[in-house]
Design an enzyme around this catalytic site. Structure first.
Site, PDB file in Angstrom:
ATOM      1  CB  VAL A  27     -38.902 -28.803 -45.500  1.00 30.55           C
ATOM      2  CG1 VAL A  27     -38.120 -27.788 -46.316  1.00 30.55           C
ATOM      3  CG2 VAL A  27     -39.902 -28.107 -44.583  1.00 30.55           C
ATOM      4  CB  VAL A  76     -35.848 -34.102 -43.801  1.00 34.18           C
ATOM      5  CG1 VAL A  76     -35.009 -33.852 -45.035  1.00 34.18           C
ATOM      6  CG2 VAL A  76     -35.423 -33.185 -42.660  1.00 34.18           C
ATOM      7  CE  LYS A  77     -42.905 -34.310 -49.880  1.00 31.86           C
ATOM      8  NZ  LYS A  77     -43.618 -33.374 -50.742  1.00 31.86           N
ATOM      9  CB  ILE A  78     -35.148 -38.034 -48.251  1.00 31.60           C
ATOM     10  CG1 ILE A  78     -34.604 -36.997 -47.265  1.00 31.60           C
ATOM     11  CG2 ILE A  78     -34.038 -38.798 -48.965  1.00 31.60           C
ATOM     12  CD1 ILE A  78     -33.480 -37.445 -46.385  1.00 31.60           C
TER      13      ILE A  78
END
Ligand code: E4P
Length: 216
Positions: free
Chosen positions: A57, A83-85
């Protein structure tokens, strides 16, 4: 090799999971926007319940501080959330903080080996080189995947490579050939991976021969 589904469409995820070959999901803001979920958090939680594995996400903040607080919040939604960064200096800073807190990160929008090396040093669990978008820009996207896989193997880096921005079945088999441990594929491509005209013709022929034998 593992296959993730690259979508925020819950029906597609449900159908793909039934095939028993999906072990994760990746979403991004464009994919989520397409679905018009009434409750974003509930939709992500439902995806997590459906899928036996990580669900990426993406954060929307641009500064490291905003990324970190979003990442902390997203990681409370479900234990499977990754977590997509994005691969920016701010992204590196954010990952270096959250990885120490045990929050898993997918270093996304990766377009170079240098970015992939820095992402792993910052503590990313996954790195996502975007194959199709590099191809679109006139480069060889899969060559980047191969370079990252080779560098990670050479230096025994634990970050896992996700071949992303996969556009067609040829990308999937190339990802397998270059040793990508994961490819994240749209639902349409997943169906193309299993489809083969000779299989269809073979099934039709078996049915026809069987029926003819029964009629004799
Ligand atoms: C990956 O994590 C991204 O969601 C995705 O693969 C991007 O694909 P696109 O370049 O087809 O938009």
């Amino acid at each position: 090799m593992r296959i993730f589904l690259d979508t925020a469409n819950i029906d597609e995820i449900r159908q793909a999971v039934r095939l028993g070959v999906i072990s994760g999901v990746t979403t991004n803001p464009s994919l989520v926007a397409k679905e018009k979920h009434t409750n974003y958090k509930s939709a992500i939680q439902e995806i997590c319940r459906l899928v036996p594995g990580p669900v990426s996400v993406e954060v929307m903040g641009q500064e490291a501080k905003a990324m970190v607080s979003e990442a902390r919040e997203l990681s409370t939604w479900h234990p499977q959330v990754v977590v997509k960064i994005p691969a920016s200096p701010q992204g590196l800073e954010a990952i270096s903080i959250i990885s120490k807190e045990g929050i898993k990160a997918n270093f996304t929008l990766c377009f170079s080996l240098n970015q992939a090396i820095l992402g792993s040093l910052a503590g990313a669990t996954y790195v996502s080189p975007f194959v199709g978008r590099l191809d679109d820009a006139g480069h060889d996207g899969m060559e980047l995947v191969a370079e990252i896989v080779a560098a990670y193997q050479r230096y025994r880096i634990a970050t896992q490579v996700i071949a992303a921005s996969i556009r067609h079945p040829q990308h999937c088999l190339e990802a397998a050939r270059v040793g990508a441990p994961i490819a994240t594929v749209p639902y349409k491509v997943l169906l193309q991976m299993i489809g083969h005209p000779l299989t269809d013709a073979g099934i039709a022929r078996f049915i026809q021969d069987w029926r003819q034998a029964q009629e004799k």
